[in-house]
Design a protein around this motif. Sequence first.
Motif, short mmCIF file in Angstrom:
data_model
loop_
_atom_site.label_atom_id
_atom_site.label_comp_id
_atom_site.label_asym_id
_atom_site.label_seq_id
_atom_site.Cartn_x
_atom_site.Cartn_y
_atom_site.Cartn_z
N GLY A 192 -10.78 4.94 -1.94
CA GLY A 192 -11.67 5.66 -1.82
C GLY A 192 -11.28 6.56 -2.72
O GLY A 192 -11.28 7.31 -3.53
N THR A 193 -11.83 7.81 -1.53
CA THR A 193 -11.85 9.21 -2.01
C THR A 193 -10.27 9.57 -2.06
O THR A 193 -10.34 10.38 -2.23
CB THR A 193 -12.93 10.62 -1.43
N ASP A 194 -9.17 8.92 -1.63
CA ASP A 194 -7.93 9.41 -1.21
C ASP A 194 -6.79 8.57 -2.50
O ASP A 194 -7.39 7.69 -3.34
CB ASP A 194 -7.53 9.01 0.01
N GLU A 195 -5.87 9.17 -1.90
CA GLU A 195 -5.14 8.89 -3.27
C GLU A 195 -3.48 8.66 -2.05
O GLU A 195 -3.98 9.62 -0.92
CB GLU A 195 -4.50 9.80 -4.51
#
Lengths: 396, 63
Positions: A192-195
């Motif tokens: 998603g928008t995370d790592e």
Amino acid sequence: MNYFSDQGYLAVIPEGTPGTAVIPTNFVPLISESIKTIQNLSTDKRMKGRTWGANDLLKGARTQEGEIAVEADPDNLGHFLNMLIKLGSTTGDATDGYTHPFLQGDPDSYTVEFNRGAYAIRVVGVQASELRLEFQDNRMVVKSQIQGLGQFSVATLGVALTGAGMTSIVLDDKYDREPTKGLAVGDKLVIGTDEATITAITDDVTVAITSASLTYSTGEEIHLKAQTPSYTGLRKAFNLGNMLIGLGADEASATSNAGAIATATPVHDFAIVLNRNILTIPRSGRLDPVAIKRQMLEGQIEMKQLLENADQRQKFLDIGKQALTLIVKGEHINPDFSTFEQMTFKFHNVKLMENSNNLEIGQYIVDDQKLEVLYDETDGLAIAISLVNKTAGGDY
Amino acid sequence: MNYKNITKKDLYLNEIGLVKAGETVKTKDEINNPNFELIVAKTPENTGENKEVETLKANDNNK
């Protein structure tokens, strides 16, 4: 989104265990790559009373294969030779350069990684099945046909992530029973928008990560984060103009003739093809091959030389033995200009498979040749390859 | 962010330039490359010194 091929990269590194990923740290400027995951899918046409032929796709035996093309600079060429044939014992030092002999044995397996904009793809257990050295715009280009034992690029979240303190990610096994294959400790996954940074490969489907707050449902797309490429001071590719080719009755004579312009044979075009005829060991608990084995080595040389006399026609008709030595020099290594980068190919026994002397309006007559590289029973070998460069043996 | 070139080779990074072997470079963006190590500045939070201070304070309160 990054659509530009030009912002891609190629990174390579030898593996300790074939198929076990290592994060590649050697970045090689890339001309092109066409590595594909071939799933060999087939349609499911089993009869269920449908009004349409098939309703699904079924998995077949899988391969990871394709071509990598790079300019053959003395340092990076060593990696591609090392994927094809065995690297012997390196000698030399940083001041005068390292000499790497390549022998007719099993090569190293490599982890190879590309950035394809939206994701990075890593292929593990990579070996070369065929290597072609040719010249484009006078610069030597290496085209390597590779095969791998698996890949990681994009995966699917198998178990939902539910908020703060997540320390592991479980991957879905739709693609493979071992979806974590190709990952290594230190890799960064984008979800998603995370790592998330991998701290351990826990099992076939689970990776441990540094604790993070992640909230995602099953089915979320996860991909390998591309690296930030770094490059050493790149050396120039070997150039056709700095190559000398010697032909002779045997290797000693050919090497002697390759030692000076006066005795060398000028060539217009030149290419070497080395083929290992690899065998991918059939699947055993895995859809990808479990190992890559070499079969008998073979090689061909393609070249054009001006028709100076009828010698090559005679050699072709009589199937006469020749030896061919190629010496191409690069930039200096020792600051006093006493040592140079150098690649040497010694072919102990080559015979002409084809030798054309076609007549065309306005054209010179040339020996347009294809030579087969053969084992020489007198010398007890077919080829001897050495590469002198600034890269220490431990890097290959 | 500060990153150290942990290799024995001088390396070029796009948008940054040459980073010599062993040299540390300051960047705005993350460098995702195992040739470079993120240098984390020592603070009371990551050295555990805070905990010690808190413990000492707690001890003082007990007096």
